[in-house]
Design a protein around this motif. Structure first.
Motif, PDB file in Angstrom:
ATOM      1  N   MET A   1      -6.617  14.358  -6.080  1.00 41.75           N
ATOM      2  CA  MET A   1      -7.979  13.821  -6.190  1.00 41.75           C
ATOM      3  C   MET A   1      -8.710  13.869  -4.847  1.00 41.75           C
ATOM      4  O   MET A   1      -9.830  13.396  -4.747  1.00 41.75           O
ATOM      5  N   ASP A   2      -8.039  14.413  -3.827  1.00 40.57           N
ATOM      6  CA  ASP A   2      -8.644  14.542  -2.508  1.00 40.57           C
ATOM      7  C   ASP A   2      -9.049  13.176  -1.941  1.00 40.57           C
ATOM      8  O   ASP A   2     -10.171  12.989  -1.477  1.00 40.57           O
ATOM      9  N   VAL A   3      -8.132  12.235  -2.038  1.00 37.44           N
ATOM     10  CA  VAL A   3      -8.379  10.896  -1.494  1.00 37.44           C
ATOM     11  C   VAL A   3      -7.566  10.751  -0.212  1.00 37.44           C
ATOM     12  O   VAL A   3      -6.391  11.113  -0.180  1.00 37.44           O
ATOM     13  N   ASP A   4      -8.188  10.248   0.850  1.00 40.85           N
ATOM     14  CA  ASP A   4      -7.477  10.018   2.104  1.00 40.85           C
ATOM     15  C   ASP A   4      -6.754   8.682   2.011  1.00 40.85           C
ATOM     16  O   ASP A   4      -7.339   7.628   2.225  1.00 40.85           O
ATOM     17  N   TRP A   5      -5.437   8.745   1.700  1.00 37.35           N
ATOM     18  CA  TRP A   5      -4.705   7.498   1.447  1.00 37.35           C
ATOM     19  C   TRP A   5      -4.397   6.729   2.720  1.00 37.35           C
ATOM     20  O   TRP A   5      -4.056   5.559   2.669  1.00 37.35           O
ATOM     21  N   GLN A   6      -4.507   7.402   3.852  1.00 35.93           N
ATOM     22  CA  GLN A   6      -4.192   6.724   5.120  1.00 35.93           C
ATOM     23  C   GLN A   6      -5.071   5.499   5.330  1.00 35.93           C
ATOM     24  O   GLN A   6      -4.702   4.570   6.029  1.00 35.93           O
ATOM     25  N   THR A   7      -6.253   5.523   4.723  1.00 40.93           N
ATOM     26  CA  THR A   7      -7.199   4.435   4.944  1.00 40.93           C
ATOM     27  C   THR A   7      -7.063   3.340   3.889  1.00 40.93           C
ATOM     28  O   THR A   7      -7.749   2.329   3.975  1.00 40.93           O
ATOM     29  N   LEU A   8      -6.201   3.560   2.896  1.00 38.77           N
ATOM     30  CA  LEU A   8      -6.124   2.596   1.797  1.00 38.77           C
ATOM     31  C   LEU A   8      -5.169   1.464   2.154  1.00 38.77           C
ATOM     32  O   LEU A   8      -4.277   1.612   2.976  1.00 38.77           O
ATOM     33  N   SER A   9      -5.389   0.338   1.511  1.00 36.13           N
ATOM     34  CA  SER A   9      -4.378  -0.693   1.596  1.00 36.13           C
ATOM     35  C   SER A   9      -3.689  -0.762   0.242  1.00 36.13           C
ATOM     36  O   SER A   9      -4.324  -0.607  -0.792  1.00 36.13           O
ATOM     37  N   GLY A  10      -2.389  -0.978   0.280  1.00 30.17           N
ATOM     38  CA  GLY A  10      -1.606  -0.863  -0.943  1.00 30.17           C
ATOM     39  C   GLY A  10      -1.485  -2.179  -1.680  1.00 30.17           C
ATOM     40  O   GLY A  10      -1.465  -3.249  -1.069  1.00 30.17           O
ATOM     41  N   SER A  11      -1.396  -2.100  -2.996  1.00 31.32           N
ATOM     42  CA  SER A  11      -1.230  -3.300  -3.808  1.00 31.32           C
ATOM     43  C   SER A  11       0.196  -3.421  -4.329  1.00 31.32           C
ATOM     44  O   SER A  11       0.506  -4.347  -5.064  1.00 31.32           O
ATOM     45  N   GLY A  12       1.059  -2.467  -3.983  1.00 30.68           N
ATOM     46  CA  GLY A  12       2.451  -2.543  -4.411  1.00 30.68           C
ATOM     47  C   GLY A  12       3.221  -3.535  -3.557  1.00 30.68           C
ATOM     48  O   GLY A  12       2.657  -4.198  -2.665  1.00 30.68           O
ATOM     49  N   LYS A  13       4.507  -3.620  -3.836  1.00 30.19           N
ATOM     50  CA  LYS A  13       5.349  -4.551  -3.089  1.00 30.19           C
ATOM     51  C   LYS A  13       5.348  -4.180  -1.612  1.00 30.19           C
ATOM     52  O   LYS A  13       5.390  -3.012  -1.257  1.00 30.19           O
ATOM     53  N   HIS A  14       5.259  -5.165  -0.769  1.00 24.74           N
ATOM     54  CA  HIS A  14       5.213  -4.977   0.681  1.00 24.74           C
ATOM     55  C   HIS A  14       4.065  -4.055   1.100  1.00 24.74           C
ATOM     56  O   HIS A  14       4.165  -3.338   2.088  1.00 24.74           O
TER      57      HIS A  14
ATOM     58  N   PRO B   1      13.762   3.659  12.458  1.00 27.24           N
ATOM     59  CA  PRO B   1      13.527   3.358  11.044  1.00 27.24           C
ATOM     60  C   PRO B   1      13.672   1.860  10.815  1.00 27.24           C
ATOM     61  O   PRO B   1      14.515   1.211  11.421  1.00 27.24           O
ATOM     62  N   SER B   2      12.811   1.357   9.961  1.00 28.60           N
ATOM     63  CA  SER B   2      12.846  -0.066   9.693  1.00 28.60           C
ATOM     64  C   SER B   2      14.148  -0.426   8.994  1.00 28.60           C
ATOM     65  O   SER B   2      14.464   0.098   7.943  1.00 28.60           O
ATOM     66  N   THR B   3      14.919  -1.267   9.615  1.00 33.23           N
ATOM     67  CA  THR B   3      16.190  -1.659   8.995  1.00 33.23           C
ATOM     68  C   THR B   3      16.070  -3.005   8.315  1.00 33.23           C
ATOM     69  O   THR B   3      16.971  -3.437   7.635  1.00 33.23           O
ATOM     70  N   VAL B   4      14.947  -3.689   8.541  1.00 35.22           N
ATOM     71  CA  VAL B   4      14.765  -4.998   7.926  1.00 35.22           C
ATOM     72  C   VAL B   4      14.121  -4.795   6.571  1.00 35.22           C
ATOM     73  O   VAL B   4      12.974  -4.391   6.486  1.00 35.22           O
ATOM     74  N   LEU B   5      14.863  -5.048   5.516  1.00 42.13           N
ATOM     75  CA  LEU B   5      14.309  -4.874   4.177  1.00 42.13           C
ATOM     76  C   LEU B   5      13.170  -5.866   3.985  1.00 42.13           C
ATOM     77  O   LEU B   5      13.246  -7.018   4.393  1.00 42.13           O
ATOM     78  N   GLY B   6      12.130  -5.400   3.347  1.00 42.20           N
ATOM     79  CA  GLY B   6      11.025  -6.305   3.048  1.00 42.20           C
ATOM     80  C   GLY B   6      10.011  -6.395   4.162  1.00 42.20           C
ATOM     81  O   GLY B   6       9.001  -7.064   4.026  1.00 42.20           O
ATOM     82  N   GLU B   7      10.277  -5.727   5.254  1.00 36.87           N
ATOM     83  CA  GLU B   7       9.292  -5.736   6.328  1.00 36.87           C
ATOM     84  C   GLU B   7       8.091  -4.893   5.919  1.00 36.87           C
ATOM     85  O   GLU B   7       8.263  -3.766   5.460  1.00 36.87           O
ATOM     86  N   PRO B   8       6.874  -5.417   6.019  1.00 38.38           N
ATOM     87  CA  PRO B   8       5.737  -4.655   5.518  1.00 38.38           C
ATOM     88  C   PRO B   8       5.521  -3.368   6.309  1.00 38.38           C
ATOM     89  O   PRO B   8       5.617  -3.366   7.529  1.00 38.38           O
ATOM     90  N   ASP B   9       5.273  -2.300   5.604  1.00 36.98           N
ATOM     91  CA  ASP B   9       4.942  -1.036   6.242  1.00 36.98           C
ATOM     92  C   ASP B   9       3.612  -0.594   5.669  1.00 36.98           C
ATOM     93  O   ASP B   9       3.506  -0.239   4.513  1.00 36.98           O
ATOM     94  N   LYS B  10       2.568  -0.660   6.477  1.00 33.39           N
ATOM     95  CA  LYS B  10       1.209  -0.463   5.963  1.00 33.39           C
ATOM     96  C   LYS B  10       0.998   0.933   5.410  1.00 33.39           C
ATOM     97  O   LYS B  10       0.151   1.143   4.572  1.00 33.39           O
ATOM     98  N   ARG B  11       1.765   1.918   5.859  1.00 33.30           N
ATOM     99  CA  ARG B  11       1.496   3.278   5.411  1.00 33.30           C
ATOM    100  C   ARG B  11       2.461   3.747   4.328  1.00 33.30           C
ATOM    101  O   ARG B  11       2.483   4.906   4.006  1.00 33.30           O
TER     102      ARG B  11
END
Lengths: 325, 460
Positions: free
Chosen positions: B143-156, B120-130
């Motif tokens: 909505m039947d959207v495959d989120w695995q392919t999305l890039s996030g606009s939230g923090k990190h 598990p990521s112990t470094v806070l703020g380390e980006p996690d793409k998923r």
């Protein structure tokens, strides 16, 4: 509608109840002929005399126990602590006797008692006159905890508190005492456990406690200019807590911030956050955020005091951070 | 030893099969003969069964439903208990002890599974793409959207609600239009967003003026362009139909003869059969069933129409297998009534009912859908009279059946007697490369006469 101050509206409620029910009496320091340090009983001594407006020596533990006993016999005491900080001297009576007697007696002994006192950090009152303390009472089974924010609510909730057969903490934030607002002429009561949506919005939910409601509304007015619509919820009573109104709002917005002048650790915000996470995890689009007063005894210095209270600017920042999550 | 599960060849023309669904799941224990998956091929949906027993293991890159798979391609494996999966090392790692020794406290079973799990990521703020918020995950599911392919606009880079909503619908562009243009657009029902999108390609992001809205309103009166819907990929059935129709149209020399037959007696005959069959709770032959029998017998007398052109020879078929065109939800299908010349109308009725039912359900076996020597296509139920059917290769002719319609007919020329007769249009398309006009006309004439005088063939 007529406008009244918070204190005058609450006092009107007390006056109406005392006229209605002769078993109601007020106990406290300087609440007789003096009318109370915060004018909570001004004019009542002339109406109801020393029998029902009992001045006491500085003996919080004594009159807390005395009034608990009176309530057990069916009287309806209103214990006026002036500053809630001094109620702490009566804590042993409160927790071991007042809160437990209904349970111990299998409900046969009622506990129709109201503890009222001012809370909050205002005007360099220093650390012995600035406490909030409500999480202590919401933590314990048996207590009702009321934190009104408007004159209308102060009157309606005080009347409900006096009529309640459970022990109620009626906590008046010092920053609100002179605030004015509309109060209906006709009689009304406000039930416990019904939050009020002070501002409707769809981008984020802010639950604000006591004086923080007004600070938050100021912050939201600033953000509204940028098209950010925040929903502001005033729980009005912390025990019972109207979690449903909060859940509905979070279902709509997906984001929750709790603004509370009191300390963060084991506080009201922690409790609300835990309940929302348990009941609406799949509604959350961001981690639940809290903005609290600094976890320190309240400083006397006005500039240091200002530094420990969440102000409008910090609330704006906290909402922005929440929306950026 | 791992047994490969492959895409089977279910017919000689089959090159690929489309996986419809897995009937067993990864890790299921299966016995010989149990159905593993269904495929769609050459107009039929077929179940494919296990040829061996074992534990079904489906590789991560195995075909998914609705994907075309080459015949012979590996779909999965049947393994014996304890046998390692035969695909790449990454997966093997999970099933076999780790190459690095597991930590001392990892348990005594020797499976270092915990050692292989990502820390598990112990470094806070380390980006996690998923990373995705619970709400975004819920909405993606709704909505039947495959989120695995999305890039996030939230923090990190966390995926939040707005990312999922943006992925499910194209962003609405902000429209810049003059106030007058907006008012005219509202009055004329012009969508400014659509107009802006259409203009941006040619004119950039200029404000929309009243003239633009007027022009759009004028062109709205014109018929819309035909390419407005997104292209839908061809289903195997559509692709096969397209190929066969094009081949037929390009290679045959089709001629269509039309005539009209008086079906009054045939209608009466069928009514009588129906009355008897109803009382005996038997199946009632349809007009197509009656015509299947009639045409099969006629083809015995006219073998030139029951023929196939093969290279430089004409093959006359001794047996008559009648294909019956059926409209199904999945497209045109032609189930085949085999040896129709040697079956009674009753037998044909039972058999064609079964074939049509299976074709409509997509459950027809490949053998039920091939080998016809002549085809009948009936559009009478849609109030069609004559039409020009396309020859179903390798056949050399096809009979189109029109509607039965009552008409005022001259019954006797001498007495000038007229009466209401039930009439039916017949369209025979034949391949002039194989058969000439006169023999085709004689064949159609015999069909016409037999329809008009059912007693002449029902006894045969």
């Amino acid at each position: 509608m007529r406008e009244m101050t918070f204190t005058n509206a609450a006092r009107e409620g007390l006056t109406e109840e005392m006229a209605r029910d002769p078993s109601i009496f007020v106990v406290g320091e300087g609440i007789g002929a003096r009318g109370g340090n915060f004018n909570t009983t001004t004019g009542l001594y002339e109406l109801y005399g020393p029998e029902r407006l009992r001045d006491t020596p500085i003996s919080e533990r004594g009159f807390t126990g005395l009034c608990t006993g009176a309530a057990m016999t069916g009287a309806r005491p209103v214990v006026d602590f002036m500053f809630l900080d001094f109620l702490l001297d009566g804590m042993g009576e409160l927790i071991n006797q007042t809160a437990k007697i209904q349970y111990m007696s299998d409900g046969r002994v009622p506990m129709p008692i109201v503890f009222r006192g001012s809370i909050g950090i205002v005007g360099a009152s220093a650390t012995h006159h600035s406490g909030n303390y409500y999480p202590i009472f919401t933590h314990l089974p048996g207590f009702r905890v009321v934190v009104p924010t408007t004159p209308r609510d102060a009157k309606g909730l005080l009347k409900t508190a006096i009529r309640s057969d459970d022990p109620v903490f009626f906590l008046e934030h010092k920053a609100l005492l002179n605030s004015k607002g509309p109060v209906p002429e006709e009689e009304y009561l406000i039930p416990f456990g019904q939050a009020e949506i002070r501002l409707a919005g769809s981008d984020a939910t802010v639950v604000a406690i006591a004086a923080m409601v007004n600070r938050t509304l100021e912050a939201c007015a600033e953000l509204a200019g940028e098209g950010i619509a925040v929903e502001v919820i005033d729980p009005r009573t912390l025990a019972p807590l109207d979690i449903d109104t909060i859940l509905e709002s979070v279902h709509k917005t997906g984001r929750l911030l709790i603004v509370d002048e009191d300390f963060a650790p084991s506080g009201i915000g922690a409790e609300i956050a835990a309940q929302v996470m348990a009941l609406a995890f799949n509604d959350l689009d961001a981690p639940i955020a809290r903005l609290n007063g600094v976890h320190t005894p309240t400083p006397y210095s006005p500039s240091l005091e200002a530094a420990v209270i969440p102000n409008t600017k910090r609330i704006v920042e906290a909402i922005r951070d929440l929306l950026a999550e | 030893m791992a047994v490969e599960v492959v895409m089977p060849r279910m017919g000689w023309t089959m090159e690929t099969g489309r996986l419809v669904e897995w009937l067993k799941h990864d890790g299921d224990r299966v016995q010989v003969g149990e159905n593993l998956f269904t495929i769609e091929s050459d107009k039929a949906v077929l179940e494919v069964e296990a040829i061996d027993s074992g534990i079904l293991r489906i590789p991560p890159d195995a075909p998914t439903p609705d994907v075309d798979v080459k015949v012979g391609a590996t779909m999965a494996y049947l393994l014996q208990p304890g046998e390692a999966v035969p695909w790449q090392a990454a997966a093997t790692k999970l099933d076999t002890p780790a190459t690095t020794p597991p930590p001392r406290d990892a348990g005594s079973d020797g499976h270092g599974a915990t050692a292989n799990e990502p820390a598990p990521s112990t470094v806070l703020g380390e980006p996690d793409k998923r990373a995705i918020s619970p709400r975004a995950r819920r909405i993606a599911r709704e909505m039947d959207v495959d989120w695995q392919t999305l890039s996030g606009s939230g923090k990190h880079g966390r995926i939040v609600e707005r990312d999922v909503r943006a992925a499910s619908q194209p962003p609405a562009p902000t429209v810049r239009a003059t106030p007058l243009a907006r008012r005219v657009a509202a009055e004329t029902g012009i969508d400014l967003a659509e107009l802006a999108a259409a203009r941006s390609a040619t004119q950039g992001s200029k404000h929309i003026s009243r003239a633009d809205v007027d022009a759009a309103a004028a062109s709205k009166m014109a018929p819309p362009p035909i390419d407005q819907t997104a292209p839908a990929p061809l289903t195997p059935i559509r692709r096969l139909t397209a190929e066969r129709m094009a081949t037929s149209a390009h290679t045959t020399a089709p001629v269509t003869l039309t005539t009209e037959a008086d079906v009054t007696e045939l209608v009466e005959l069928r009514a009588k059969i129906k009355a008897d069959a109803d009382s005996a709770a038997q199946s009632v032959p349809s007009y197509t069933d009656l015509l299947t029998r009639l045409v099969a017998l006629a083809l015995r007398d006219h073998p030139a129409l029951n023929a196939t052109l093969r290279d430089d020879a004409i093959v006359l078929h001794s047996a008559v297998h009648i294909g019956v065109a059926v409209d199904t939800e999945r497209g045109l299908m032609v189930p085949v009534v085999r040896d129709a010349h040697s079956k009674s109308v009753g037998q044909i009725a039972i058999e064609s009912a079964r074939l049509v039912e299976q074709a409509r359900l997509g459950r027809a076996a490949p053998d039920d859908l091939r080998g016809s020597t002549f085809t009948i296509t009936n559009l009478g139920m849609y109030e069609i009279d004559a039409f020009t059917p396309i020859i179903n290769l390798p056949e050399c002719a096809i009979l189109g059946v029109g509607r039965i319609v009552p008409r005022l007919q001259l019954i006797n020329e001498v007495t000038e007697k007229v009466g209401v007769r039930k009439m039916m249009a017949l369209s025979l398309t034949f391949d002039h490369r194989v058969v000439d006009g006169a023999p085709a006309a004689r064949f159609l004439q015999q069909i016409k006469r037999w329809i008009e005088h059912p007693y002449s063939w029902v006894t045969r």
